[in-house]
Motif scaffolding. Sequence first.
Motif, PDB file in Angstrom:
ATOM      1  N   GLU A  48       0.564  11.987   6.121  1.00  0.00           N
ATOM      2  CA  GLU A  48       0.134  11.414   7.395  1.00  0.00           C
ATOM      3  C   GLU A  48      -0.311   9.971   7.229  1.00  0.00           C
ATOM      4  O   GLU A  48      -0.085   9.143   8.110  1.00  0.00           O
ATOM      5  N   TYR A  49      -0.929   9.647   6.101  1.00  0.00           N
ATOM      6  CA  TYR A  49      -1.364   8.268   5.854  1.00  0.00           C
ATOM      7  C   TYR A  49      -0.159   7.331   5.764  1.00  0.00           C
ATOM      8  O   TYR A  49      -0.150   6.249   6.373  1.00  0.00           O
ATOM      9  N   ILE A  50       0.876   7.754   5.036  1.00  0.00           N
ATOM     10  CA  ILE A  50       2.071   6.918   4.895  1.00  0.00           C
ATOM     11  C   ILE A  50       2.784   6.787   6.234  1.00  0.00           C
ATOM     12  O   ILE A  50       3.267   5.703   6.590  1.00  0.00           O
ATOM     13  N   GLN A  62      -3.758  16.346  12.723  1.00  0.00           N
ATOM     14  CA  GLN A  62      -4.757  16.435  11.658  1.00  0.00           C
ATOM     15  C   GLN A  62      -4.997  17.869  11.190  1.00  0.00           C
ATOM     16  O   GLN A  62      -5.996  18.126  10.531  1.00  0.00           O
ATOM     17  N   GLU A  90       1.160   4.202  -2.998  1.00  0.00           N
ATOM     18  CA  GLU A  90       1.030   5.645  -2.798  1.00  0.00           C
ATOM     19  C   GLU A  90       2.266   6.391  -3.282  1.00  0.00           C
ATOM     20  O   GLU A  90       2.166   7.464  -3.894  1.00  0.00           O
ATOM     21  N   SER A 111      -2.538  15.005   3.888  1.00  0.00           N
ATOM     22  CA  SER A 111      -3.274  13.750   4.062  1.00  0.00           C
ATOM     23  C   SER A 111      -2.445  12.552   3.627  1.00  0.00           C
ATOM     24  O   SER A 111      -2.405  11.519   4.303  1.00  0.00           O
ATOM     25  N   LYS A 112      -1.768  12.683   2.485  1.00  0.00           N
ATOM     26  CA  LYS A 112      -0.941  11.578   1.987  1.00  0.00           C
ATOM     27  C   LYS A 112       0.226  11.309   2.924  1.00  0.00           C
ATOM     28  O   LYS A 112       0.515  10.150   3.268  1.00  0.00           O
ATOM     29  N   ASP A 122       0.829  -1.201   0.000  1.00  0.00           N
ATOM     30  CA  ASP A 122       0.000   0.000   0.000  1.00  0.00           C
ATOM     31  C   ASP A 122       0.864   1.252   0.000  1.00  0.00           C
ATOM     32  O   ASP A 122       0.587   2.221  -0.724  1.00  0.00           O
ATOM     33  N   TRP A 146       1.377   6.894   9.150  1.00  0.00           N
ATOM     34  CA  TRP A 146       0.513   6.028   9.955  1.00  0.00           C
ATOM     35  C   TRP A 146       0.732   4.563   9.600  1.00  0.00           C
ATOM     36  O   TRP A 146       0.871   3.709  10.479  1.00  0.00           O
ATOM     37  N   MET A 147       0.777   4.267   8.287  1.00  0.00           N
ATOM     38  CA  MET A 147       1.014   2.898   7.847  1.00  0.00           C
ATOM     39  C   MET A 147       2.394   2.418   8.293  1.00  0.00           C
ATOM     40  O   MET A 147       2.558   1.285   8.755  1.00  0.00           O
TER      41      MET A 147
END
Length: 239
Positions: free
Chosen positions: A223-225, A92, A67, A220-221, A63, A227-228
């Motif tokens: 923080e998502y990476i 956030q 990205e 957003s991108k 994933d 987080w993963m």
Amino acid sequence: MVLRLLGRIGRRQSSIFSSPYLPVTPLVQPQHMYLSKQSTRSYASEMRKSAFEDRIRRLIRNDIQYELDRSPLTQLVPKFKSFSIDERTGEQWIRLNKEFSDNEEIKLEVTMFQVSTPPAKDGDVTTNNDQELYISMVIDIFKDEKSGILEFVCNVWPDSIEIDKVFMRDQDGMTGKPYMGPPFDDLDDELQTSLYDFLEARGINDELAVFLHKCMQHKSKNEYIRWMGSIESFVSRKK
């Protein structure tokens, strides 16, 4: 004679029960056999756990790579025009600050995306298919300790800023339930226009709205990476 026969039978029975060639079944299994079975079950359990964790790590890495292939991980720019930008890594929201004229300080706090229907323009009809992402933004304008803070609560659409509420509050925050004024749309049209002009003069305009949407897409991108990656790191960590 009878006694001799009984004696022979007794000796034969005794020799049968004491024979070393008859199998003996123990009532309790040997300790080494119990430990062997326990070790086998423990090993199998560890193997299943390892395979499960490997699958989680593989899915996460796939994933993340997907990205990164779409676009690389980038840092947010530190400035936009006269605004300085604090990325607030791991949170956030982001913060923008600037000084205006000699006695004003402006602070913007911008949260990550939400979904809603944009405000209808004159003659337009909105439907559920018109839903799009928007950003919530709080604008605080300071002058001095005596005058308090003028605060705007806004929705930031991809190409415009919509004021939702405007009110005054103290520098040390709000206590109780202060009067926050009527809904912005209920104000006189000319007053509404003047307040938009007030923000426009301070660089809070449609151009800023376009920038903030691009900025929050990167946020957003990123923080998502992150987080993963933190989940993968936790799953990979050994005792």
